[in-house]
Design a protein around this motif. Structure first.
Motif, mmCIF file in Angstrom:
data_model
loop_
_atom_site.group_PDB
_atom_site.id
_atom_site.type_symbol
_atom_site.label_atom_id
_atom_site.label_comp_id
_atom_site.label_asym_id
_atom_site.label_seq_id
_atom_site.Cartn_x
_atom_site.Cartn_y
_atom_site.Cartn_z
ATOM 1 N N LYS A 197 104.856 5.665 91.887
ATOM 2 C CA LYS A 197 104.843 6.909 92.656
ATOM 3 C C LYS A 197 105.993 7.778 92.141
ATOM 4 N N PRO A 198 105.702 8.728 91.249
ATOM 5 C CA PRO A 198 106.780 9.546 90.691
ATOM 6 C C PRO A 198 107.294 10.581 91.688
ATOM 7 N N CYS A 199 108.580 10.847 91.610
ATOM 8 C CA CYS A 199 109.190 11.929 92.376
ATOM 9 C C CYS A 199 109.234 13.163 91.478
ATOM 10 N N ILE A 200 108.559 14.212 91.897
ATOM 11 C CA ILE A 200 108.558 15.469 91.155
ATOM 12 C C ILE A 200 109.655 16.357 91.740
ATOM 13 N N GLU A 201 110.560 16.810 90.894
ATOM 14 C CA GLU A 201 111.703 17.600 91.350
ATOM 15 C C GLU A 201 111.619 19.013 90.790
ATOM 16 N N VAL A 212 113.306 9.165 100.918
ATOM 17 C CA VAL A 212 114.081 9.969 101.880
ATOM 18 C C VAL A 212 115.558 9.586 101.832
ATOM 19 N N LYS A 213 115.837 8.299 101.866
ATOM 20 C CA LYS A 213 117.238 7.844 101.854
ATOM 21 C C LYS A 213 117.928 8.228 100.551
ATOM 22 N N ASP A 214 117.217 8.106 99.433
ATOM 23 C CA ASP A 214 117.796 8.484 98.130
ATOM 24 C C ASP A 214 118.155 9.968 98.106
ATOM 25 N N LYS A 215 117.215 10.809 98.572
ATOM 26 C CA LYS A 215 117.444 12.256 98.508
ATOM 27 C C LYS A 215 118.591 12.681 99.426
ATOM 28 N N LEU A 216 118.655 12.114 100.613
ATOM 29 C CA LEU A 216 119.702 12.510 101.558
ATOM 30 C C LEU A 216 121.065 11.934 101.169
ATOM 31 N N ALA A 217 121.054 10.930 100.293
ATOM 32 C CA ALA A 217 122.328 10.384 99.790
ATOM 33 C C ALA A 217 122.774 11.067 98.500
ATOM 34 N N GLN A 218 121.892 11.887 97.927
ATOM 35 C CA GLN A 218 122.158 12.465 96.598
ATOM 36 C C GLN A 218 123.222 13.558 96.639
ATOM 37 N N MET A 266 109.399 22.293 86.945
ATOM 38 C CA MET A 266 109.315 20.971 87.558
ATOM 39 C C MET A 266 109.523 19.883 86.520
ATOM 40 N N HIS A 267 110.116 18.774 86.951
ATOM 41 C CA HIS A 267 110.259 17.620 86.073
ATOM 42 C C HIS A 267 110.129 16.345 86.896
ATOM 43 N N VAL A 268 109.904 15.239 86.217
ATOM 44 C CA VAL A 268 109.772 13.943 86.894
ATOM 45 C C VAL A 268 111.146 13.332 87.065
ATOM 46 N N GLY A 269 111.458 12.939 88.284
ATOM 47 C CA GLY A 269 112.701 12.236 88.563
ATOM 48 C C GLY A 269 112.456 10.742 88.633
ATOM 49 N N LYS A 270 112.960 10.131 89.667
ATOM 50 C CA LYS A 270 112.842 8.672 89.817
ATOM 51 C C LYS A 270 111.383 8.272 90.014
ATOM 52 N N LYS A 271 110.995 7.134 89.449
ATOM 53 C CA LYS A 271 109.651 6.590 89.655
ATOM 54 C C LYS A 271 109.771 5.385 90.588
ATOM 55 N N HIS A 318 116.793 22.634 97.710
ATOM 56 C CA HIS A 318 116.384 21.445 96.953
ATOM 57 C C HIS A 318 114.979 21.013 97.372
ATOM 58 N N ALA A 319 114.092 20.951 96.398
ATOM 59 C CA ALA A 319 112.690 20.614 96.649
ATOM 60 C C ALA A 319 112.265 19.451 95.765
ATOM 61 N N SER A 320 111.600 18.492 96.361
ATOM 62 C CA SER A 320 111.037 17.366 95.606
ATOM 63 C C SER A 320 109.859 16.806 96.399
ATOM 64 N N PHE A 321 108.990 16.101 95.700
ATOM 65 C CA PHE A 321 107.800 15.524 96.319
ATOM 66 C C PHE A 321 107.500 14.173 95.696
ATOM 67 N N ILE A 322 106.938 13.277 96.494
ATOM 68 C CA ILE A 322 106.393 12.028 95.976
ATOM 69 C C ILE A 322 104.889 12.212 95.790
ATOM 70 N N LEU A 323 104.408 11.902 94.593
ATOM 71 C CA LEU A 323 102.969 11.943 94.318
ATOM 72 C C LEU A 323 102.386 10.549 94.488
ATOM 73 N N ASP A 324 101.267 10.485 95.188
ATOM 74 C CA ASP A 324 100.579 9.204 95.360
ATOM 75 C C ASP A 324 99.710 8.875 94.152
ATOM 76 N N THR A 325 99.166 9.912 93.531
ATOM 77 C CA THR A 325 98.284 9.734 92.382
ATOM 78 C C THR A 325 98.536 10.833 91.359
ATOM 79 N N LEU A 326 98.356 10.499 90.096
ATOM 80 C CA LEU A 326 98.458 11.511 89.041
ATOM 81 C C LEU A 326 97.082 12.042 88.634
#
Length: 288
Positions: free
Chosen positions: A190-194, A220-226, A202-207, A159-167
């Motif tokens: 700050k979109p989460c790219i999954e 981090v807490k959201d992903k580890l609880a998912q 790739m797609h945009v997840g939670k913003k 499982h890979a995801s990233f938070i982007l600071d800027t688009l």
């Protein structure tokens, strides 16, 4: 017939860091970075800070170019001629033509039956997780074909995801519109790219909304609880460029939330970083 020893290999986009690369004897082949019409090799003769500085100073962005068939074939051939089989992990086929090129190279005379290209369906340390799985199997003495088969079956568990600071970098590279980028910046989103681990797309997840100090612990807490069944062996914290205190904040949030045997902190390659921009950070892990 005696089993051949196995070489473990990956595209430079696997971002696993020097310590793990040495631990598992991983060979890298670099992607191409084209900046101001000069061809560089990713993390060999160009590095992430230089890419970002060129954008800040001159508003130029690099292009990334896949490894071609001939390059792969020339890279694999000495290993095979020395008596090795090669298990090679590629950047997700949905993201790059490198994977198709690798397959074509593996079918060339002298290489067929000795090179096992794996479409990781992933990027960055989402690939590294699979490389580690292969490395552990090499240590057990398994043959290349069995390793490729077993690790391919695990791709949907990485499982890979990233938070982007800027688009801004996504916009500059044509991956999102100026309107979307402006709106995100205006609203401090700050979109989460999954990564879709069935294809590599790739797609945009939670913003998330707010600054990185607020957003990163929530992410981090959201992903580890998912997921109910996270594998506790390895977790990667992978970043493009970011302040050390934010990496430390993420590491501490991980440690307070869930115990992992090893937490690895690694920097993204130029190929990955040039698409996502500075201050990008993700956590990457496996499920059982």
């Amino acid at each position: 017939m005696a089993e051949r020893n196995v070489i473990l290999s990956a595209d430079s986009t696997c971002d696993m860091g020097d310590e793990l690369k040495a631990r598992y004897g991983v060979h890298y082949y670099p992607f191409h970075i084209i900046l101001e019409e000069k061809d560089y090799q990713d993390n060999v003769d160009i590095h992430v800070q230089e890419i970002y500085q060129a954008y800040y100073d001159r508003k130029v962005l690099p292009r990334t170019a896949a490894i071609n068939v001939g390059e792969y074939a020339d890279y694999f051939r000495p290993f095979v001629e020395e008596g090795y089989d090669v298990v090679h992990f590629c950047l997700g086929g949905a993201l790059s033509s490198a994977q198709k090129n690798c397959v074509l190279a593996s079918q060339e005379p002298g290489l067929a039956g000795h090179v096992y290209p794996i479409d990781s369906y992933n990027l960055s340390t989402g690939i590294a997780l699979q490389v580690i799985e292969a490395g552990e199997r090499i240590r057990q003495g398994l043959p290349a074909g069995q390793i490729a088969e077993e690790v391919s079956a695990l791709r949907g568990k990485c499982h890979a995801s990233f938070i982007l600071d800027t688009l801004d970098f996504m916009r500059a590279g044509g991956r999102c519109s100026a309107v979307v980028a402006f709106g995100a910046n205006l609203l401090s989103l700050k979109p989460c790219i999954e990564v879709d681990n069935t294809s590599g797309a790739m797609h945009v997840g939670k913003k998330y909304r707010g600054n990185l100090e607020k957003v990163l612990p929530l992410y981090v807490k959201d992903k580890l609880a998912q997921y109910p069944n996270i594998k506790r062996d390895h977790l990667f914290i992978t970043y493009s460029t970011i302040r050390p205190e934010l990496i430390d904040l993420v590491r501490k949030t991980v440690e307070k939330t869930m115990a992992f045997r090893e937490v690895h902190i690694t920097a993204a390659s130029c190929t990955i970083a040039s698409h996502c921009g500075p201050n990008t950070l993700g956590i990457l892990f496996e499920t059982e």
